[in-house]
Design an enzyme around this catalytic site. Structure first.
Site, PDB file in Angstrom:
ATOM      1  N   ASP A 235       0.837  -1.189   0.000  1.00 34.09           N
ATOM      2  CA  ASP A 235       0.000   0.000   0.000  1.00 34.09           C
ATOM      3  C   ASP A 235       0.879   1.248   0.000  1.00 34.09           C
ATOM      4  OD1 ASP A 235      -2.827   1.126   0.510  1.00 34.09           O
ATOM      5  OD2 ASP A 235      -1.620   2.091   2.063  1.00 34.09           O
ATOM      6  N   GLU A 262       0.971  -0.482  -5.055  1.00 38.15           N
ATOM      7  CA  GLU A 262      -0.144   0.407  -5.382  1.00 38.15           C
ATOM      8  C   GLU A 262       0.417   1.791  -5.679  1.00 38.15           C
ATOM      9  OE1 GLU A 262      -2.985   3.569  -3.589  1.00 38.15           O
ATOM     10  OE2 GLU A 262      -1.717   2.369  -2.277  1.00 38.15           O
TER      11      GLU A 262
END
Length: 483
Positions: A235, A262
């Site tokens: 993330d 991401e």
């Protein structure tokens, strides 16, 4: 991409020849235009914000649907009932949150593995929880949590992943100085300063990749690997420099696991966000990433005035990632749950067509997102993972694994491609249906075999002559699979 047209010369002077030539004015028949062979690309279910017990209880159903991997929300200590609280870690040394604890996580992995399904974990290494009101000295998990540990030490030790719970995890010297990101186009600014919410918010404390922080993050990854985790979604990878990422993901830790980041972009090569963030990440690591370039290509193609010609081979001009490093999707949790990214949500029918494209094509690991309406979009993605059309797409995808891809026809409205002789995918973004004539001998489609649509079992194509007509209804997808 400009539309190319091809004339076909046949020895016969039949009316069929004239019909085919007429059709060529609207449908480009490009036998073998795109050919690619990829490695295994098993579909991933993103069980966003599902409890670990819920995932475990659905293991058989998930397997029966055809998923081979499940991505679950972050597993560490976090508090608060909101979905975003899962992305604010307090302590990596234990799994303890509203989604479950370490015992629940272990049981989930066991249940999935027993059905042949891998577990992927979402991880957050850029920052810790925003708790300036609680412990401004940046000690995590903080005195109150350490007191909780001490009050029930046998339990907390039983769910410990690593470390000594009588001591803190990280402290003030393990963070960058306080300060919010001000220039979102500057990688140095984005990777050094804090993510802040505005209105005086002090932001998420940004970790300094010093030796202690890196060693603790590595211990966490080793612990999850030992439990059976085989993949990691990183993330906020946009907010981490490559030095930090490569320091944490040593060769030892990367062995036998799939890592993807991401990094949200507005497009592919030539787009500022791609050139500044995603391209350096891909060039500086060996990891995969969400294929936001392909996502942008699909949004453009399916939009009013867009052209399906863009989806013939977007990777050829930098508008899709190489298949071996791509996680493909039609929606991710960041898009509907963050106001700044909601412009990327596609119309529901376009999203359905996009799912057919990523599940039908060769290249990348396709991911299907399913939540509990955290974005308040009318339950749009609730139970999406088991919707009948998605089930049919999974059936086609799994059957076509390892088969090459060749585009047979394309124009502004449609794309028609095959997966060797195994199946044929047709997508029509426009409202009017189209007849597409294909030379089955050139395209090596097998005769006297039923090709049944996995999205509509009543649609069966039985090829019995050189020229075969595929009809693509308006605003629909077809995924014919050879029986």
């Amino acid at each position: 991409m400009s539309e190319e047209k091809m004339e076909f010369t046949l020895s016969s002077s039949s009316t069929l020849v004239r019909k085919v030539k007429q059709l060529c004015s609207t449908a480009v028949i490009t036998a073998g235009l795109l050919t690619a062979h990829g490695a295994s690309a098993d579909a991933i279910l993103h069980a966003f914000n599902w409890t670990y017990d819920d995932v475990a209880s659905k293991a058989q159903e998930i397997a029966d649907l055809g998923y081979k991997k499940v991505l679950v929300s972050p597993a560490y200590k976090s508090s608060g009932s909101e979905w975003w609280a899962r992305y604010q870690p307090q302590d990596l040394r234990i799994i303890h949150s509203p989604l479950g604890d370490t015992t629940d996580f272990k049981e989930m992995i066991r249940a999935l593995k027993s059905k042949g399904i891998e577990t992927y974990a979402d991880i957050v290494f850029n920052h810790m929880a925003n708790e300036s009101w609680k412990h401004p000295d940046l000690d995590y998990p903080g005195e109150a949590v350490l007191a909780d540990y001490e009050a029930d030490l046998p339990y907390y030790n039983s769910i410990k992943l690593f470390g000594d719970l009588s001591n803190g995890f990280v402290s003030g010297g393990d963070f960058h100085p306080a300060g919010c990101i001000s220039d979102w186009s500057n990688p140095g600014d984005v990777q050094y300063w804090r993510l802040c919410g505005g209105s005086g918010d002090s932001g998420l404390p940004d970790l300094e990749p010093n030796n202690w922080v890196v060693s603790q993050q590595q211990e966490y990854l080793r612990a999850l690997k030992n439990l059976g985790v085989t993949g990691f979604r990183v993330d906020a990878a946009k907010h981490m420099n490559n030095y930090h990422i490569n320091s944490v993901f040593s060769d030892e830790i990367k062995t036998a696991v799939h890592v993807f980041g991401e990094i949200i972009t507005s497009g592919g090569a030539g787009d500022t966000s791609y050139d500044s963030f995603l391209a350096p990440y891909l060039n500086g690591t060996s990891h995969s990433a969400y294929d936001f370039p392909l996502f942008a290509s699909m949004r453009s193609a399916f939009a009013i005035g867009g052209s399906m010609n863009k989806l013939v081979d977007p990777g050829a001009y930098g508008q899709a990632l190489p298949g071996s490093r791509a996680v493909t999707f039609s929606i991710t949790h960041d898009i509907p749950t963050n106001q700044g990214f909601r412009y990327q949500i596609m119309a529901e029918t376009d999203e359905y067509l996009a799912n057919a494209y990523i599940m039908g094509r060769d290249g990348g690991l396709p991911m299907i997102y399913s939540d509990h309406n955290e974005s308040n979009d009318g339950s749009r993605w609730v139970d999406l993972y088991k919707r009948s059309d998605v089930k049919g797409m999974l059936k086609f995808h799994n059957a076509a694994q390892g088969s090459g891809m060749q585009v047979m026809a394309n124009n502004d409205c449609i794309i028609l491609f095959k997966r060797d002789h195994i199946g044929v995918v047709g997508i029509n973004k426009c409202t009017d249906g189209q007849d597409i004539w294909v030379d089955t001998s050139v395209n090596n489609l097998w005769w006297y075999k039923n090709y049944r649509d996995t999205l509509d079992s009543s649609d069966v194509q039985n090829i019995s002559s050189r020229w075969h007509k595929f009809y693509l209804p308006g605003r629909q997808a077809k995924m014919w699979l050879m029986e």
